[in-house]
Design an enzyme around this catalytic site. Sequence first.
Site, mmCIF file in Angstrom:
data_model
loop_
_atom_site.group_PDB
_atom_site.id
_atom_site.type_symbol
_atom_site.label_atom_id
_atom_site.label_comp_id
_atom_site.label_asym_id
_atom_site.label_seq_id
_atom_site.Cartn_x
_atom_site.Cartn_y
_atom_site.Cartn_z
ATOM 1 N N SER A 152 0.801 -1.215 0.000
ATOM 2 C CA SER A 152 0.000 0.000 0.000
ATOM 3 C C SER A 152 0.829 1.258 0.000
ATOM 4 C CB SER A 152 -0.935 0.009 1.209
ATOM 5 O OG SER A 152 -0.174 -0.144 2.385
ATOM 6 N N HIS A 165 1.656 3.734 6.891
ATOM 7 C CA HIS A 165 1.009 4.697 6.007
ATOM 8 C C HIS A 165 1.455 6.104 6.349
ATOM 9 C CE1 HIS A 165 -2.591 1.957 4.765
ATOM 10 N NE2 HIS A 165 -1.473 1.650 4.169
ATOM 11 N N ASP A 167 -7.627 5.876 5.386
ATOM 12 C CA ASP A 167 -7.632 4.624 6.141
ATOM 13 C C ASP A 167 -8.823 4.426 7.036
ATOM 14 O OD1 ASP A 167 -4.045 4.456 6.709
ATOM 15 O OD2 ASP A 167 -5.305 3.930 5.003
#
Lengths: 178, 178
Positions: free
Chosen positions: B55, B95, B121
């Site tokens: 990701s 992230h 998210d």
Amino acid sequence: MHSVLTRGNAILAYTLSVLAALTFCCFVSTVFIDYRTKATMNTVKVVVKNVPDYSASREKNDLGFLTFDFKHLTHLFNWNVKQLFLYLTAEYSTPTNKLNQVVLWDKIILRGENAILDFKNMNTKYYFWDDGNGLKGNPNVTLTLSWNIIPNAGLLPSIFALGQHAFRFPTEYTTSRV
Amino acid sequence: MFQSLFDDVKRMNKRQFLYQVLSFGMIVSSALMIWKGLMVVTGSESPIVVVLSGSMEPAFHRGDLLFLTNYKEEPVRVGEIVVFKVEGRDIPIVHRVLKLHEKGNGTVKFLTKGDNNSVDDRGLYAPGQLWLTKKDVVGRARGFLPYVGMVTIYMNEYPKFKYAVLACLGLYVLVHRE
């Protein structure tokens, strides 16, 4: 002493140590470089609305809309830079929250891609939601361009550009469709 | 070759065997000391993590290693890469911080998004959770090393491989006379 296993073991150990040394040199050779340059930004259209935020708590929050232009030349690539992650941050203060930082736009530039950026009247990529109703009439919202350097191996610094732009939101909500 | 190893073992008396076991124990405990020392120095409960998903491509690929710090004096800011764990789940997620709202007393809430994801998210957080807080954060990514973490991924996905490696290492250390 000279069996296949010992030879294979010696080769593997040597390969691993050479790779480790190269990686370390790669990291050490670029650890002290100053990655700051200038960027000029300007906002074109600035409005604010007060609507329910369905992606969050469904209360009515302030939503800012703005279009911006900026100009930036990127000559920050060297052999240890795999990618540059540019992001435009809006930073402001409201009565409910002392510090708010919102990313409005980001872009990934890989090594080898064209790195000259000249945008005019760009829309933001992400919605400018406030946590509350602090955008109307906010007198000082600062736009900053920053970049995150992703190396081939080494540190991951985040650097600010030398140049910011402050603007203010209007004191009335718009009801127009924007 | 195995015959010569077994001959070696038979020739060792009890004292030498105990010495081998002790050196094995020393190796294991110094590795543990280094790990715990790193935890203290960086302030993070997991100072080295392996990237498990794609990701954050093209910055981080599966199998890359990240070095984290979690100092209280350096507050999380927008654009930084954070590793966090959602309550109830054990997998660390790597992230980037997209939005941040901080109050005067130091409580902060932020929203993250992976570079390669098109949405933020909120779908990954616990049900009902809209923001991340400081206690969900394991650390901030400061350093990066490519490909080294693939070994950990293989060992987790093929447990037989992990047991085989551990057994070989144990056998080698116990039997080798050094």
